[in-house]
Enzyme design. Sequence first.
Site, PDB file in Angstrom:
ATOM      1  N   GLU A  80      -8.277  -2.629  -2.710  1.00  0.00           N
ATOM      2  CA  GLU A  80      -7.560  -3.512  -1.776  1.00  0.00           C
ATOM      3  C   GLU A  80      -8.101  -3.521  -0.355  1.00  0.00           C
ATOM      4  O   GLU A  80      -8.026  -4.550   0.338  1.00  0.00           O
ATOM      5  CB  GLU A  80      -6.071  -3.144  -1.752  1.00  0.00           C
ATOM      6  CG  GLU A  80      -5.296  -3.569  -2.988  1.00  0.00           C
ATOM      7  CD  GLU A  80      -5.442  -2.602  -4.159  1.00  0.00           C
ATOM      8  OE1 GLU A  80      -4.864  -2.864  -5.225  1.00  0.00           O
ATOM      9  OE2 GLU A  80      -6.141  -1.579  -4.000  1.00  0.00           O
ATOM     10  N   ASP A 117      -1.234  -0.914  -3.215  1.00  0.00           N
ATOM     11  CA  ASP A 117       0.208  -1.136  -3.336  1.00  0.00           C
ATOM     12  C   ASP A 117       0.657  -0.777  -4.755  1.00  0.00           C
ATOM     13  O   ASP A 117       0.162   0.180  -5.319  1.00  0.00           O
ATOM     14  CB  ASP A 117       0.554  -2.587  -2.956  1.00  0.00           C
ATOM     15  CG  ASP A 117      -0.165  -3.613  -3.827  1.00  0.00           C
ATOM     16  OD1 ASP A 117      -1.156  -3.250  -4.485  1.00  0.00           O
ATOM     17  OD2 ASP A 117       0.250  -4.789  -3.848  1.00  0.00           O
ATOM     18  N   GLY A 134      -3.319  -4.222  -9.199  1.00  0.00           N
ATOM     19  CA  GLY A 134      -2.013  -4.374  -9.819  1.00  0.00           C
ATOM     20  C   GLY A 134      -1.969  -3.941 -11.274  1.00  0.00           C
ATOM     21  O   GLY A 134      -0.898  -3.621 -11.799  1.00  0.00           O
ATOM     22  N   GLY A 156      -3.444  -7.998  -9.798  1.00  0.00           N
ATOM     23  CA  GLY A 156      -2.579  -9.147  -9.596  1.00  0.00           C
ATOM     24  C   GLY A 156      -3.416 -10.376  -9.280  1.00  0.00           C
ATOM     25  O   GLY A 156      -4.524 -10.256  -8.738  1.00  0.00           O
TER      26      GLY A 156
END
Length: 385
Positions: A145, A153, A122, A73
């Site tokens: 992360e 996530d 992501g 992301g």
Amino acid sequence: MASQDSVMIHTDQVLVEEKSSARILVLNRPKQLNALSYPMISRLLELFLAYEADPNVNLIILKGNGRAFCAGGDVAAVVHDIRKANWKSGAQFFSKEFILNYVMATYTKPQVSILNGIVMGGGNGVTMHGRFRVATETSVFAMPETALGLFPDVGASYFLSRLPGFFGEYVGLTGARLDGAEMLACGLATHFVPATKLSLLEEALYKVDSSDPAIISAIIDCYSQKPKLKDLSAYKRLDVIDRCFSRKTVEDILSALERESMDKADDWINNTIWSLKKASPTSLKISLRSIREGRIQGVGQCLTREFRMVCHVMEGKLSKDFFEGCRAILLDKDRNPKWEPARLELISEGMVEQYFSRMDDEEWDDLKLPSRSNFVLPGHAIAKL
């Protein structure tokens, strides 16, 4: 006129090709390694929902333009938005992203993701929930992360917790990079196809007028290989990983690794210890708990819980490690984040618990997953991993 130009730029970030009953979606931000922007996520969600309802579409093929499938992301843009507005603007990015992940996880038509090049963060959210995940010799997987002050996530607490033994805890906490052979061995990839055969595979998939997963799988099998793991592959260390990463706490995991390193000199163990020690202590603790909870939850439950967690991270009341990690790794690039709290022992169970609670904000709510015709209870859906 400016708004039309803006729409055109955003539309070009996801290219669409139609081949018979197949739809090919190409992530198209090659200079940014196809990092997912909000317009890209919105466009993908729009297309996936439209194709699911279209009887003329049987198959979705997802791939990236350039040397990456998707590097994750666009968190630098998220941080910029938060600083310009407030934490809720950042949380809205994750809300849309997690809903896309959920739609992919519960999708009624086969999705084939061609994971040629980098697939991180992501980027794994738009692949791991799909039915077919094709790795190559250029694939590089990671969930990095914890080094950013975030946590794995995009439903990672679901798909990492379902890897063999405690390999998911190892990958999620250390941010370890895996190659295509390792992805296949542990189940993150369903197939391994040499990059030189991808164009032939795609041509064969275009000709399939079926949404039967068995037929799609058989076609991919025709181009697949079973690559050998490298001698130094982490997956060959599953016995050590299980001994250490099965421990109850991050402190216990580190102690177990340090005991292993005392028994014999081992660069892999030393690098694993170093990866944990350079990560955000808060991130490590919430990540371990998240993956452990994911073992007994459906993918919708995992995404709902992860959304709570990411809202707390974006708000920055409990810790500002995410903003410090982005500064050190993505913006200033000094790679020397100053975590706060700085040590594992300073983070209590009560502090960890707060990340899993509802936001203390009357104007904010938990993630609202869309109802899916193929599942009665949205939060309990089981993905295809």
